[in-house]
Write a protein that holds these residues in place. Structure first.
Motif, PDB file in Angstrom:
ATOM      1  N   PRO A   1      -9.642  68.667   2.982  1.00 51.51           N
ATOM      2  CA  PRO A   1      -9.442  67.259   2.632  1.00 51.51           C
ATOM      3  C   PRO A   1      -9.156  67.047   1.144  1.00 51.51           C
ATOM      4  CG  PRO A   1     -11.779  67.704   2.919  1.00 51.51           C
ATOM      5  CD  PRO A   1     -11.056  68.986   3.211  1.00 51.51           C
ATOM      6  N   GLU A   2      -9.046  68.134   0.381  1.00 49.37           N
ATOM      7  CA  GLU A   2      -8.911  67.981  -1.068  1.00 49.37           C
ATOM      8  C   GLU A   2      -7.604  67.281  -1.454  1.00 49.37           C
ATOM      9  OE1 GLU A   2      -9.341  70.476  -5.252  1.00 49.37           O
ATOM     10  OE2 GLU A   2      -9.525  71.542  -3.343  1.00 49.37           O
ATOM     11  N   TYR A   3      -6.495  67.639  -0.771  1.00 50.81           N
ATOM     12  CA  TYR A   3      -5.222  66.977  -1.086  1.00 50.81           C
ATOM     13  C   TYR A   3      -5.330  65.475  -0.838  1.00 50.81           C
ATOM     14  CZ  TYR A   3      -2.979  71.589  -1.225  1.00 50.81           C
ATOM     15  OH  TYR A   3      -2.629  72.871  -1.548  1.00 50.81           O
ATOM     16  N   TYR A   4      -5.955  65.128   0.282  1.00 49.69           N
ATOM     17  CA  TYR A   4      -6.125  63.720   0.653  1.00 49.69           C
ATOM     18  C   TYR A   4      -6.957  62.982  -0.398  1.00 49.69           C
ATOM     19  CZ  TYR A   4      -8.508  59.851   3.071  1.00 49.69           C
ATOM     20  OH  TYR A   4      -9.060  58.643   3.401  1.00 49.69           O
ATOM     21  N   LEU A   5      -8.090  63.537  -0.770  1.00 44.62           N
ATOM     22  CA  LEU A   5      -8.962  62.873  -1.740  1.00 44.62           C
ATOM     23  C   LEU A   5      -8.314  62.793  -3.117  1.00 44.62           C
ATOM     24  CD1 LEU A   5     -12.462  64.273  -0.718  1.00 44.62           C
ATOM     25  CD2 LEU A   5     -11.643  61.924  -0.453  1.00 44.62           C
ATOM     26  N   LEU A   6      -7.577  63.847  -3.489  1.00 48.43           N
ATOM     27  CA  LEU A   6      -6.909  63.834  -4.792  1.00 48.43           C
ATOM     28  C   LEU A   6      -5.811  62.779  -4.823  1.00 48.43           C
ATOM     29  CD1 LEU A   6      -6.565  65.053  -7.591  1.00 48.43           C
ATOM     30  CD2 LEU A   6      -5.070  66.788  -6.603  1.00 48.43           C
ATOM     31  N   ASN A   7      -5.012  62.705  -3.764  1.00 43.55           N
ATOM     32  CA  ASN A   7      -3.954  61.699  -3.715  1.00 43.55           C
ATOM     33  C   ASN A   7      -4.546  60.293  -3.733  1.00 43.55           C
ATOM     34  OD1 ASN A   7      -1.126  60.855  -3.310  1.00 43.55           O
ATOM     35  ND2 ASN A   7      -1.895  60.112  -1.347  1.00 43.55           N
ATOM     36  N   ASN A   8      -5.617  60.086  -2.959  1.00 46.53           N
ATOM     37  CA  ASN A   8      -6.232  58.761  -2.918  1.00 46.53           C
ATOM     38  C   ASN A   8      -6.886  58.400  -4.242  1.00 46.53           C
ATOM     39  OD1 ASN A   8      -5.403  58.793  -0.283  1.00 46.53           O
ATOM     40  ND2 ASN A   8      -7.378  58.247   0.590  1.00 46.53           N
TER      41      ASN A   8
ATOM     42  N   ASP B   1       2.459  57.320   6.401  1.00 44.91           N
ATOM     43  CA  ASP B   1       2.597  58.720   6.796  1.00 44.91           C
ATOM     44  C   ASP B   1       3.558  59.420   5.835  1.00 44.91           C
ATOM     45  OD1 ASP B   1       3.086  61.134   7.991  1.00 44.91           O
ATOM     46  OD2 ASP B   1       3.717  60.332   9.921  1.00 44.91           O
ATOM     47  N   ILE B   2       3.114  60.511   5.280  1.00 42.76           N
ATOM     48  CA  ILE B   2       3.891  61.168   4.223  1.00 42.76           C
ATOM     49  C   ILE B   2       5.256  61.649   4.711  1.00 42.76           C
ATOM     50  CG2 ILE B   2       2.940  63.501   4.572  1.00 42.76           C
ATOM     51  CD1 ILE B   2       2.806  63.658   1.454  1.00 42.76           C
ATOM     52  N   LEU B   3       5.365  62.040   5.982  1.00 41.95           N
ATOM     53  CA  LEU B   3       6.656  62.516   6.491  1.00 41.95           C
ATOM     54  C   LEU B   3       7.656  61.366   6.624  1.00 41.95           C
ATOM     55  CD1 LEU B   3       5.561  65.128   9.184  1.00 41.95           C
ATOM     56  CD2 LEU B   3       6.458  65.549   6.897  1.00 41.95           C
ATOM     57  N   ILE B   4       7.169  60.181   6.925  1.00 39.85           N
ATOM     58  CA  ILE B   4       8.058  59.007   6.996  1.00 39.85           C
ATOM     59  C   ILE B   4       8.539  58.636   5.605  1.00 39.85           C
ATOM     60  CG2 ILE B   4       8.065  56.534   7.509  1.00 39.85           C
ATOM     61  CD1 ILE B   4       7.199  57.227  10.124  1.00 39.85           C
TER      62      ILE B   4
ATOM     63  N   PHE C   1       3.058  63.273  -4.530  1.00 40.59           N
ATOM     64  CA  PHE C   1       1.938  62.371  -4.821  1.00 40.59           C
ATOM     65  C   PHE C   1       2.396  61.226  -5.723  1.00 40.59           C
ATOM     66  CE2 PHE C   1      -1.903  65.473  -4.231  1.00 40.59           C
ATOM     67  CZ  PHE C   1      -1.709  65.408  -2.864  1.00 40.59           C
ATOM     68  N   SER C   2       3.092  61.572  -6.797  1.00 43.52           N
ATOM     69  CA  SER C   2       3.567  60.539  -7.728  1.00 43.52           C
ATOM     70  C   SER C   2       4.508  59.570  -7.024  1.00 43.52           C
ATOM     71  CB  SER C   2       4.276  61.186  -8.915  1.00 43.52           C
ATOM     72  OG  SER C   2       3.353  61.903  -9.708  1.00 43.52           O
ATOM     73  N   TYR C   3       5.396  60.116  -6.211  1.00 46.33           N
ATOM     74  CA  TYR C   3       6.383  59.305  -5.492  1.00 46.33           C
ATOM     75  C   TYR C   3       5.711  58.295  -4.566  1.00 46.33           C
ATOM     76  CZ  TYR C   3       9.945  58.443  -1.865  1.00 46.33           C
ATOM     77  OH  TYR C   3      10.795  57.868  -0.961  1.00 46.33           O
ATOM     78  N   ILE C   4       4.783  58.754  -3.714  1.00 45.20           N
ATOM     79  CA  ILE C   4       4.192  57.828  -2.730  1.00 45.20           C
ATOM     80  C   ILE C   4       3.190  56.870  -3.380  1.00 45.20           C
ATOM     81  CG2 ILE C   4       4.598  59.359  -0.778  1.00 45.20           C
ATOM     82  CD1 ILE C   4       1.709  60.147  -0.791  1.00 45.20           C
TER      83      ILE C   4
END
Length: 784
Positions: A202-209, A128-131, A114-117
């Motif tokens: 969707p929690e990971y998505y909302l937390l990252n955003n 895209d996180i894998l890219i 999360f910090s990195y992206i």
């Protein structure tokens, strides 16, 4: 700080000052967000935010960036890019900071990523996180050159001035080791990240955003406006009562029903554990006042019992009703407080005027833009597009204001306008907002769609009491055959003592019928469609409201929320919820005993007009429901609508929603997979409104004001600095777009493109634009 590093983030701003100010701003924004049952406690979230903000611009310490900054050049070479180096530092420190924390291993895995992206993309859009989890050899070589260029003494002072133990081991020599170690580590993490979607959350998505939103808003605000102060004014719901008394309404039955509904809602006892509300009332019964008053009462209850003050986000589907409702709510507040500014109420959509007032001062446009686009106000009036493209997006410009949504009260007015294919997707997002981020939602409509099950929402009103006591209109389906427009005209008899509205599904059919009807009646007829410039369109709607026009020919743009009232409505077949909205323009204020709504199936020489724009399943369900009766009174509308939504919820596929949820669960922001030939849907592909065909914006030089605006626009091109040029355009944007319409690219008679717009000068206006029916299209089916 006793002395500075002499490294700069921006001209005349020390890098360490910018980093610490950004951190403090992000903390300030975080404190406004009430959270519970999250993956992380607020304390750990604050720790993560500290790492992201303090590291986000550390890569600016390179000699390449510092020389570029001093040079004053608009753009530097690739060596000046700072985000990748900063992101690797953020990854490393996050990994170290959380390795001994008592949290699940899967959380420990994801947090450094999360910090990195977030840091890597803080000047761009999420990918895209894998890219993202791959650093090429070329990138590594660039990173080594950047590290080599760093002034070690200045860098050590910078790290010391962050004044944080987490950063204490970061040195110039350490940076190369960090690059090497992390470039290997993130490739290993790819395997674990691939399994993320199996958690179906969707929690990971909302937390990252959320983390991304806090970082980019704090970063942009720090550079421009500093710390934006909230004005959490106590706004009692009685402001609405105060305003309504001034309206001096009579005791007509419809006004008595409006007041009854208002009192029923406002006297409801509030249980703060209940977070999803439904307000279902027939059209014209005052949902705007009622939902707003309830939201204010809810806001006050939350302040008293939970200790925080939520913002109110009032969201509507169309620009036409945004202007209408914003004006009403502003007047409500002005009537009570006497004077308000933009910290209290703010209107935001893509054509909003760049105007922000604080106390009695108008803020400069560049700062006003930041304040408006960051939703720095207590009450935000905005479009569905702005709201949903903030919740489901990878774009920097959209996500910046995301953190303002968390913990807010959201009013969704005319919620039936949300495409059915997205119901399941939005349901899952809303559930997460409600359960984890203390967000409250009020669905307001005359046709309550089944986004949530009945047992998941709290009805603010007994809708049946109002539908069964309101009998303003009668629906008369005449669907036994499809008619050409000429045949349809033969079925119409206009009476001199009545007013009429004809609602069509396409611009072509509306324009053709307008010409047929005008030729037959020789009367003054008003025409509405999206191919009439917005300025003229609003003026025509206003004249209809005042009763100055008795015959209106229009596309369906009048359906949702436009407060107009005519005696008789003719409607081309459409889904039942649209038909119900059309019926809401008939005898709306109950000034006549009964209004008539006639429903026909109209076609061109190939197929029904409805088939060009509406889903076949929606039309089939509507036909099946309506074919049973020759006449349907308004008192029965509620049952018909409920049956309609039940039928379509059973028949419509959830596949599109599930595809987007898969992208959300996988953090697949940009939709690319490892195999370039195998592209699957990404978060960036979400579009609330699907364009039927590519379009261009065309400026219509209709009058002297338009000519002046166009000349101002051309003069802007003389400004060399792109940012200054954009800023100057913002000053005229709102007025400029009153003369802009969107035209399909495949139209035969497109104007020449000048300075990014199709341009129709006043000299060749008649070749392209009809002052009555708008743009002259020579081919194709045109919608709205």
């Amino acid at each position: 700080m006793s002395y500075f590093s002499n490294l700069f983030s921006h001209p005349d701003k020390y890098l360490e000052i910018h980093l610490k100010n950004t951190m403090n701003l992000a903390f300030h924004f975080l404190n406004d967000i009430p959270m519970e049952n999250l993956l992380l406690s607020k304390e750990k979230l604050q720790k993560l935010i500290k790492i992201n903000t303090l590291s986000h611009d550390i890569g600016k310490a390179t000699k390449f960036f510092q020389e570029y900054l001093l040079s004053g050049e608009e753009e530097g070479g690739k060596e000046t890019r700072h985000s990748l180096l900063s992101s690797l530092i953020a990854y490393y420190i996050t990994q170290k900071a959380f390795e001994k924390e008592n949290i699940p291993d899967n959380i420990k895995t994801i947090l450094p990523i999360f910090s990195y992206i977030n840091v890597k993309r803080h000047h761009g859009n999420l990918m895209d996180i894998l890219i993202e989890l791959d650093i090429s050899e070329e990138e590594k070589e660039l990173l080594y050159r950047q590290i080599e260029s760093i002034d070690e003494e200045k860098f050590n002072i910078l790290i010391k001035n962050t004044d944080d133990a987490l950063f204490s081991e970061i040195t110039k020599d350490k940076l190369k080791d960090i690059v090497e170690a992390i470039s290997k580590d993130i490739k290993i993490k790819r395997i674990k990240i691939k399994n993320l979607k199996h958690e179906n959350s969707p929690e990971y998505y909302l937390l990252n955003n959320l983390l991304f939103s806090l970082l980019i808003d704090a970063d942009k605000s720090e550079v421009t406006i500093g710390k934006p102060e909230r004005n959490p004014l106590e706004i009692p719901y009685i402001v609405v009562d105060h305003y309504k008394k001034e309206l001096k309404t009579d005791r007509k039955p419809i006004n008595e029903l409006r007041e009854k509904a208002y009192q029923e809602v406002i006297n409801k006892e509030i249980d703060l554990d209940q977070k999803i509300y439904s307000l279902t009332l027939p059209t014209g019964l005052g949902k705007t006042f009622t939902s707003f008053a309830f939201a204010l009462k809810l806001r006050e209850e939350i302040r008293k019992k939970k200790g925080y003050i939520p913002r109110i986000i009032y969201s509507l589907p169309f620009l036409s009703i945004i202007e209408q409702n914003a004006s009403v709510l502003e007047n409500v507040l002005i009537k009570y407080f006497g004077n308000i500014d933009s910290t209290i109420i703010l209107k935001h959509h893509h054509l909003s005027e760049i105007y922000y007032k604080y106390n009695d001062n108008e803020i400069e446009p560049d700062h006003a833009k930041i304040l408006i686009e960051g939703w720095n106000s207590e009450i935000i009036i905005t479009t569905f597009v702005q709201l949903f493209h903030t919740l489901i997006s990878n774009k920097n410009s959209n996500l910046r204001k995301l953190h303002r949504i968390f913990g807010s009260i959201i009013i969704l007015d005319e919620v039936q306008s949300i495409p059915i294919k997205y119901w399941y997707l939005l349901r899952e997002i809303f559930k997460e907002l409600v359960e984890k981020f203390n967000t409250y939602i009020i669905f307001s409509t005359a046709t309550q769609p089944l986004i949530f099950n009945k047992d998941e929402t709290f009805n603010l009103i007994n809708a049946e009491d109002y539908f069964t006591n309101l009998n303003r209109t009668i629906l008369i389906p005449r669907l036994y055959e499809s008619l050409l427009l000429e045949e349809f005209l033969e079925n119409i008899e206009l009476k001199s003592d009545k007013s009429y509205m004809f609602i069509f599904n396409t611009i072509n059919s509306a324009q053709k019928f307008y010409n047929l009807l005008k030729e037959k009646t020789k009367e003054d007829i008003v025409f509405l469609s999206s191919h009439i410039i917005p300025k003229e369109r609003l003026e025509r709607i206003e004249s209809i409201k005042k009763g100055e026009k008795r015959i209106v020919v229009t596309t369906q743009l009048v359906e949702a929320g436009v407060d107009i009232d005519l005696d008789v409505v003719y409607r081309d077949i459409a889904p039942l919820d649209s038909i119900n909205q059309s019926a809401g323009r008939c005898n709306r204020n109950w000034l006549k005993d009964i209004g008539e709504v006639y429903l026909y199936s109209l076609q061109d020489d190939k197929r029904r007009y409805a088939s060009y724009i509406y889903d076949k399943i929606l039309l089939d369900v509507t036909n099946n429901i309506l074919k049973k009766d020759e006449k349907i009174e308004e008192i029965k509308f509620l049952n018909y609508i409920q049956n309609y939504f039940y039928e379509i919820s059973e028949r419509k596929s959830k596949d599109i929603s599930k595809n987007f949820l898969d992208a959300i669960y996988s953090l697949r922001y940009s939709g690319y997979t490892e195999n370039e030939n195998d592209k699957c849907i990404g978060i960036e592909d979400f579009k609330l409104i699907e364009e039927d065909q590519p379009k261009i914006d065309v400026f219509i030089e209709l009058n002297e004001e338009a000519e002046n605006l166009w000349n101002q626009y051309i003069k802007l091109k003389e400004i060399k600095d792109i940012f200054e040029r954009r800023l100057e355009f913002l000053k005229i944007r709102s007025d400029f777009y009153k003369y802009v319409i969107s035209i399909p690219i495949r139209a035969e008679n497109l104007p020449a493109i000048e300075y990014g717009f199709g341009y129709i000068s006043k000299d060749n206006l008649d070749d392209f634009y009809d002052r009555e029916t708008g743009y002259k299209i020579k081919s194709g089916i045109l919608l709205w």
